[in-house]
Design a protein around this motif. Structure first.
Motif, PDB file in Angstrom:
ATOM      1  N   TYR A 193      20.200 -17.714 -72.403  1.00  0.00           N
ATOM      2  CA  TYR A 193      19.219 -18.569 -73.072  1.00  0.00           C
ATOM      3  C   TYR A 193      17.789 -18.068 -72.915  1.00  0.00           C
ATOM      4  N   MET A 224      15.296 -22.950 -75.348  1.00  0.00           N
ATOM      5  CA  MET A 224      16.303 -23.622 -76.180  1.00  0.00           C
ATOM      6  C   MET A 224      17.696 -23.198 -75.744  1.00  0.00           C
ATOM      7  N   PRO A 225      18.498 -24.054 -75.223  1.00  0.00           N
ATOM      8  CA  PRO A 225      18.187 -25.449 -74.943  1.00  0.00           C
ATOM      9  C   PRO A 225      17.329 -25.569 -73.688  1.00  0.00           C
ATOM     10  N   ASN A 263      22.461 -22.014 -86.930  1.00  0.00           N
ATOM     11  CA  ASN A 263      21.019 -21.965 -86.684  1.00  0.00           C
ATOM     12  C   ASN A 263      20.225 -22.286 -87.945  1.00  0.00           C
ATOM     13  N   TYR A 316      18.129 -27.639 -81.816  1.00  0.00           N
ATOM     14  CA  TYR A 316      18.927 -26.563 -81.246  1.00  0.00           C
ATOM     15  C   TYR A 316      20.364 -26.679 -81.732  1.00  0.00           C
ATOM     16  N   ARG A 365      24.187 -25.840 -81.185  1.00  0.00           N
ATOM     17  CA  ARG A 365      25.096 -25.500 -80.100  1.00  0.00           C
ATOM     18  C   ARG A 365      26.488 -25.316 -80.688  1.00  0.00           C
ATOM     19  N   ARG A 420      15.012 -31.185 -79.156  1.00  0.00           N
ATOM     20  CA  ARG A 420      14.243 -31.017 -77.921  1.00  0.00           C
ATOM     21  C   ARG A 420      12.970 -31.844 -78.042  1.00  0.00           C
TER      22      ARG A 420
END
Lengths: 426, 453
Positions: free
Chosen positions: A122, A186-187, A354, A375, A377, A392
């Motif tokens: 990350y 992020m994250p 994304n 974000y 995932r 976030r």
């Protein structure tokens, strides 16, 4: 001007940030930070001084002002000597300083091709690029630490990191560099840096670099306690400095002596701090207002610690309000949140990559006037109805509860309207 | 919905009473004297500011434009980053491309200053040594009076990586371009004598101290003839000062500061890199996620910072075109005025200019009376400080070593004042300098005395 004995009032805070676009719910302090009016004013004073008589400014003002700023930062982060504190534009620049230094170790054969670096998966995009540009290109290999997300505890981080160190040392491999985020971007997660640094020391890692871009004004920083060789943090994110300024801490040691700013000036060889304080004619004003920033911060009850604590409490409260309203979850336990929190978004929004996350962010900005980064995932195999998107959210002194209500309501509306990100791709 | 014109609309300040207004262009032709005075009204009064060369100058309307951009970022930084920044930088680059006659806009990058550009070019050279494309001992050529930061950059990236340095000594005072050309040929020949491959020549377009216009086009041609692999022209002072046509000059790399003579706020510079097979290997040392997208794109995002000085180039061009003849007119008038003032000073002091007028740009090197006995760099700095502190004159002093100086050689000029002329200067500025020097001479002051105070 409020009296020096009383704390800054709500009305004064509002006035200090009245230049913020009033139509936007600005819950993204993490990306670009924020700067109060009185600091902008102080900065403009320095800019004007230079324009009025630049030679006088260069010969008589710049160096001493820069030293004042560095001394304040030294005490803020508990560095032993002011020599250890350099001021640079941003953490991106700090990374280039550290990594270029490592490159020379390869050139001089101190490090060998195949030597390893360990970094978090990350890690910030620019830092990854910098590692590629300076470490990989010079012959090193990079081991990435994959952290799960959502996270449940520090132990998960420690365990993954431990495994990565083992992988790196396999077959007698040497670990030359560890790049550890203090707070990932992020994250966003607070990493147990002290513990990870200790693990690196135990394994004889040559250079330990903590990227604390988000840290100052957000979590406590004691560079001696953390024990890294290099530590950087942006002052313009959570420490109210204008764009842009950051500090780079270099622990006094042999390693520290041949570290240079990549933009070489007449000060080359006088130590990184002096080199960084003059990299050619430019506007240094953002780096000179640290004294005024400290004054500003101390107008708040509890100073920077007070601000931090209240931000953290509020962002958690708002995050819990949002997950309750949306029927989702936080991405981390509360203890791993800073002044930012990762809030799960309803799965029905269909954030599948994304691009979707970015499109949704744009949609929120344009249609709902909410500024918040999203974000993506990737779901694990077998997960049913997984949460694939996390917002976030940040909390800084200028935020109000309405900012988060607006966000809450925007998402509820999207859900009720059967909105999915697929719609935005068309 | 956001409109595509939102940014221009707001940049004009017309929708927000808090933003400073753009000045109205006068409907008659050109900027007037009083408007010029107003534009530079923030300059410290009481100072004869005849050193535009060191730090440049920026008019009030450009400062106001810059503040509008700074405010835009502070108001909503995410929107600014996603929707405005890259577009505006591209626009600025396009303008510079036209001004300097580059062929492609990809060849034009915006960076902070020439010091940064030098680091970019030299880091590239450093890698070439480290990765074995260049051999230990391969050479880089530089002028002995190259800017100190460039010399250090050569030390940091070339010498440290195993390269060697060939130094070209320029005589000073000078009487013709031929002297420069001859020295350059000599130095190249010497370098090649030892079988060294010359990988890069760094040539100033206008040297800083002493200030002289170098015949770069001729020197670039010589470099090509003599097999110098690449040429980097450090033209820190050039744009707005002399004519710049990068294709005509023919160098591989060319940098000039926009904040010196092109009215940009501190600080901005362009680095021109002629399209070639090595272009992809030029990188900004501050690596961001744009790494690998070309130097121009890399330079346009080196992390969160204030890019506003690079965004006001359109406004700067507008400002320049308020003057008769635009930048050419400004240049010509500056040059003529500085020569006139230089000759006035030389006459008053019984000295001479350090080089012919046609080798001086908007700056001139004026010999200082030998009585002052400027015998070291320290002396020169002390004199400069005295002039600033006691006489309110800002002018840099150059110490020129003379090898054959006899003991008590009062007849030799060893110090020169580098006077600049920019649009805000007045004759009084130079009279102030004239009188200050005459006063020091009358009082029998020498630099040794200044040093011991």
């Amino acid at each position: 001007m409020s009296s020096t004995t009383k704390s800054i009032t709500e009305a004064e805070i509002e006035a200090e940030f009245s230049h913020h676009d009033p139509t936007i719910a600005r819950i993204n302090n993490g990306s670009f930070g924020s700067c109060p009016k009185s600091i902008i004013s102080a900065q403009q004073q320095y800019q004007l001084q230079f324009l009025q008589q630049p030679d006088h400014f260069y010969f008589n003002t710049l160096k001493s002002s820069m030293l004042n700023s560095r001394k304040l930062i030294q005490s803020l982060v508990n560095a032993e000597k002011v020599d250890e504190i350099s001021i640079v534009d941003n953490a991106t620049t700090a990374a280039a300083v550290v990594l270029q230094h490592i490159t020379w170790s390869f050139f001089s054969s101190q490090f060998q091709p195949g030597d390893a670096a360990v970094m978090l998966h990350y890690a910030y995009g620019s830092v990854k690029s910098s590692v590629h540009a300076y470490f990989t290109r010079a012959g090193g290999r990079v081991i990435e630490v994959h952290l799960p997300f959502p996270l449940c505890s520090n132990e998960e981080i420690v365990s993954e990191f431990d495994q990565a160190l083992k992988r790196a040392k396999m077959n007698g491999g040497k670990i030359r560099l560890a790049v550890i985020d203090h707070i990932t971007s992020m994250p966003s997660v607070v990493i147990p840096v002290k513990e990870l640094v200790q693990m690196c020391r135990n394994d004889g890692v040559d250079v330990i670099f903590v990227d604390g871009a988000h840290a100052i004004g957000n979590v406590e920083i004691d560079v001696r306690d953390i024990g890294a060789d290099f530590y950087t943090s942006n002052l313009h994110k959570w420490f109210f400095t204008p764009p842009s300024a950051a500090f780079l801490y270099c622990k006094r040691s042999d390693k520290g002596s041949n570290v240079h700013h990549p933009v070489v000036s007449v000060e080359y060889g006088n130590g990184l701090a002096i080199e960084s304080a003059w990299i050619g004619t430019r506007d240094y004003s953002a780096q000179l207002v640290i004294p005024e920033v400290v004054e500003f911060v101390n107008r708040f009850e509890g100073g920077i610690e007070g601000i931090r604590k209240r931000n953290c409490d509020m962002v958690v409260e708002m995050a819990e309000m949002l997950v309750k309203a949306w029927g989702t979850e936080l991405g981390t336990p509360i203890e791993m949140c800073s002044s930012m929190a990762m809030v799960g978004m309803p799965a029905c929004l269909g954030i599948s990559g994304n691009k979707d996350a970015l499109n949704l962010r744009t949609h929120l900005r344009v249609t709902f006037k909410v500024e918040v980064p999203i974000y993506y995932r990737a779901p694990l195999e077998g997960e049913v109805n997984p949460i694939t998107g996390y917002a976030r959210i940040s909390h800084q002194v200028y935020n109000t509860i309405e900012d988060y209500y607006r966000f809450r309501d925007a998402i509820i509306k999207l859900v009720n309207d059967d909105f999915t990100c697929a719609i935005l791709s068309n | 919905m956001e409109s595509a014109n939102d940014d221009d609309h707001r940049a004009n300040g017309s929708d927000d009473n808090r933003l400073p207004k753009k000045p109205k262009l006068s409907s008659s032709s050109f900027i007037t004297d009083s408007e010029v005075i107003e534009e530079f009204g923030h300059h410290q009064p009481g100072i004869a500011r005849i050193n535009n060369g060191s730090f440049g100058s920026c008019p009030a309307s450009i400062i106001a434009a810059q503040k509008r951009w700074q405010l835009r970022f502070l108001q909503q930084p995410d929107d600014f980053f996603y929707n405005n920044l890259q577009k505006r930088i591209l626009h600025s680059r396009g303008i510079i491309k036209d001004v300097i006659n580059a062929e492609h806009v990809e060849e034009v990058s915006l960076v902070d200053n020439a010091t940064t550009a030098a680091a970019i070019v030299l880091q590239h050279i450093g890698w070439a040594f480290a990765e074995g494309r260049f051999q230990k001992g391969d050479a880089v050529v530089m002028l002995h009076c190259a800017f100190q930061a460039v010399k250090k950059s050569i030390e940091a990236y070339v010498t440290r990586a195993g390269g060697s340095v060939i130094v070209v000594h320029l005589p000073f005072p000078l009487s013709s371009e031929e002297e420069i050309v001859a020295e350059f040929r000599k130095a190249l020949a010497k370098g090649k004598e030892n079988g060294k491959k010359v990988r890069l020549a760094i040539i100033d377009h206008i040297t800083s101290m002493p200030c002289v216009v170098i015949p770069v086009r001729d020197l670039v041609k010589i470099c090509r003839e003599e097999g110098v692999e690449r040429v980097f022209v450090d033209a820190a002072h050039a744009i707005g000062n002399v004519h710049v046509d990068v294709r005509e000059i023919g160098a591989d790399f060319y940098v000039s500061n926009l904040h010196k003579w092109f009215f940009c706020p501190p600080s901005a510079a362009f680095l021109y890199c002629r399209k070639s097979p090595v272009s992809p290997d030029l990188h900004h040392p501050v690596v961001s996620h744009e790494y690998g997208n070309g130097l121009a794109i890399e330079s346009a995002w080196i992390g969160t910072r204030d890019y506003s000085s690079q965004l006001v180039i359109p406004e700067v061009l507008e400002f320049i075109n308020r003057f008769e003849g635009g930048i050419e007119g400004i240049r010509t008038r500056n040059h003529n005025a500085v020569i006139e003032m230089g000759q006035m000073l030389a006459n008053a002091w019984g000295t001479a200019l350090g080089c012919p007028p046609d080798m001086s740009p908007s700056m001139a090197m004026v010999g200082l009376p030998a009585n002052l006995r400027i015998l070291s760099d320290k002396d020169a700095l002390n004199l400069r400080t005295r002039l600033r502190d006691h006489f309110g004159v800002e002018v840099p002093i150059h110490y020129q070593e003379i090898k054959e100086l006899q003991d008590g050689g009062d007849a030799y000029v060893t110090g020169y004042a580098r006077i600049s002329h920019q649009v805000y200067n007045k004759v009084d500025d130079y009279i102030k300098l004239k009188d200050a020097i005459l006063q020091l001479v009358r009082d029998g002051v020498t630099c040794k005395m200044l040093g011991s105070e």
